[in-house]
Design a protein around this motif. Structure first.
Motif, short mmCIF file in Angstrom:
data_model
loop_
_atom_site.label_atom_id
_atom_site.label_comp_id
_atom_site.label_asym_id
_atom_site.label_seq_id
_atom_site.Cartn_x
_atom_site.Cartn_y
_atom_site.Cartn_z
N ASP A 51 41.13 38.69 49.16
CA ASP A 51 42.47 39.06 48.71
C ASP A 51 43.43 37.87 48.70
O ASP A 51 44.27 37.75 47.80
CB ASP A 51 43.05 40.16 49.60
CG ASP A 51 42.26 41.45 49.51
OD1 ASP A 51 41.65 41.71 48.47
OD2 ASP A 51 42.24 42.21 50.51
N HIS A 52 43.33 37.00 49.71
CA HIS A 52 44.24 35.85 49.77
C HIS A 52 44.02 34.93 48.57
O HIS A 52 44.98 34.56 47.89
CB HIS A 52 44.06 35.08 51.07
CG HIS A 52 44.94 33.88 51.15
ND1 HIS A 52 46.30 33.95 51.35
CD2 HIS A 52 44.65 32.57 51.00
CE1 HIS A 52 46.82 32.74 51.32
NE2 HIS A 52 45.83 31.88 51.13
N TYR A 53 42.77 34.53 48.32
CA TYR A 53 42.49 33.69 47.15
C TYR A 53 42.91 34.42 45.87
O TYR A 53 43.47 33.82 44.97
CB TYR A 53 41.00 33.36 47.05
CG TYR A 53 40.54 32.24 47.97
CD1 TYR A 53 41.33 31.74 48.99
CD2 TYR A 53 39.28 31.69 47.80
CE1 TYR A 53 40.88 30.73 49.82
CE2 TYR A 53 38.82 30.68 48.62
CZ TYR A 53 39.63 30.20 49.62
OH TYR A 53 39.19 29.20 50.43
N GLY A 54 42.66 35.71 45.81
CA GLY A 54 43.05 36.49 44.65
C GLY A 54 44.55 36.43 44.40
O GLY A 54 44.99 36.29 43.26
N GLY A 55 45.34 36.49 45.47
CA GLY A 55 46.79 36.41 45.33
C GLY A 55 47.23 35.05 44.81
O GLY A 55 48.07 34.96 43.91
N VAL A 56 46.67 34.00 45.37
CA VAL A 56 47.02 32.64 44.92
C VAL A 56 46.60 32.44 43.47
O VAL A 56 47.38 31.96 42.64
CB VAL A 56 46.36 31.58 45.83
CG1 VAL A 56 46.53 30.18 45.26
CG2 VAL A 56 46.93 31.66 47.25
N LEU A 57 45.36 32.81 43.15
CA LEU A 57 44.87 32.62 41.78
C LEU A 57 45.62 33.50 40.78
O LEU A 57 45.86 33.09 39.65
CB LEU A 57 43.36 32.89 41.72
CG LEU A 57 42.52 31.86 42.48
CD1 LEU A 57 41.07 32.34 42.61
CD2 LEU A 57 42.59 30.49 41.83
N ASN A 58 46.02 34.69 41.19
CA ASN A 58 46.79 35.56 40.31
C ASN A 58 48.14 34.93 39.97
O ASN A 58 48.56 34.93 38.82
CB ASN A 58 46.98 36.93 40.96
CG ASN A 58 47.60 37.92 40.00
OD1 ASN A 58 47.18 38.03 38.85
ND2 ASN A 58 48.60 38.65 40.47
N ARG A 59 48.81 34.37 40.98
CA ARG A 59 50.11 33.72 40.75
C ARG A 59 49.96 32.48 39.85
O ARG A 59 50.75 32.26 38.95
CB ARG A 59 50.76 33.31 42.06
CG ARG A 59 51.44 34.44 42.80
CD ARG A 59 52.26 33.96 43.98
NE ARG A 59 51.51 33.16 44.95
CZ ARG A 59 50.72 33.67 45.90
NH1 ARG A 59 50.57 34.98 46.01
NH2 ARG A 59 50.08 32.89 46.74
N ARG A 60 48.93 31.69 40.12
CA ARG A 60 48.76 30.43 39.39
C ARG A 60 48.17 30.60 37.99
O ARG A 60 48.55 29.90 37.07
CB ARG A 60 47.85 29.49 40.18
CG ARG A 60 48.50 28.98 41.42
CD ARG A 60 47.62 27.99 42.12
NE ARG A 60 48.25 27.56 43.36
CZ ARG A 60 47.76 26.66 44.15
NH1 ARG A 60 46.63 26.06 43.84
NH2 ARG A 60 48.38 26.32 45.24
#
Length: 169
Positions: A148-157
């Motif tokens: 979920d954490h990587y998903g949040g960062v990648l979603n924003r970027r």
């Protein structure tokens, strides 16, 4: 699901009895491969000009090799339903070449702009590479990541169409 799977890679072979095929080929356009030999990852004692020349040669060789390898893989594969681009290197290699009706999936196990060579590129190159990653990721039908954490960062970027989590630990 009845699909045949072929892995295109730099080296290796399918284990005996595998349900998938492996086609391996190393590009020969330059000696630069995605193998950790980046001058950005080692301490160089040469002059500033020497480091600049070494890094410039590496970047040019790397880009030439992944472009040549991507053209080879796409031409060799023929008609494909789905390209599963493994990591940023895979996305850069085949992402620009995938044409409809084939689909592209971006499988990002790390936040690549924060690791390895990408982390150490000059600012203007990091920004250009980030923008290119975002553009290619938005062409993909989905982005796969590990939590979920990587998903949040990648979603924003990257603002992908869809994120899928595969907790492959």
């Amino acid at each position: 699901a009845g699909h045949s799977v072929t892995i295109y890679c730099l080296s290796g072979a399918a284990p005996v009895g595998s349900s998938f095929a492996v086609v391996a080929s190393k590009p020969t356009v330059s000696a630069v491969l995605p193998d950790g030999s980046s001058p950005f990852l080692r301490v160089e004692t040469s002059s500033v000009l020497g480091r600049l020349a070494s890094r410039s040669r590496w970047i040019v060789g790397y880009v030439r090799n992944i472009r040549a390898w991507g053209r080879w893989a796409v031409a060799t594969a023929g008609t494909v339903d789905v390209w599963h681009a493994h990591d940023l290197t895979g996305l850069l290699t085949v992402g620009p070449l995938v044409k409809a009706p084939a689909r592209l999936i971006y499988d990002s196990h790390e936040i690549f702009m924060e690791t390895g060579t990408a982390e150490r590129l000059p600012g203007f190159l990091r920004r250009a590479l980030s923008a290119y990653e975002r553009r290619l990721a938005q062409r993909a039908v989905a982005l796969i990541t590990v939590n979920d954490h990587y998903g949040g960062v990648l979603n924003r970027r990257l603002r992908p169409r869809r994120i899928v989590f595969v907790r492959n630990c």
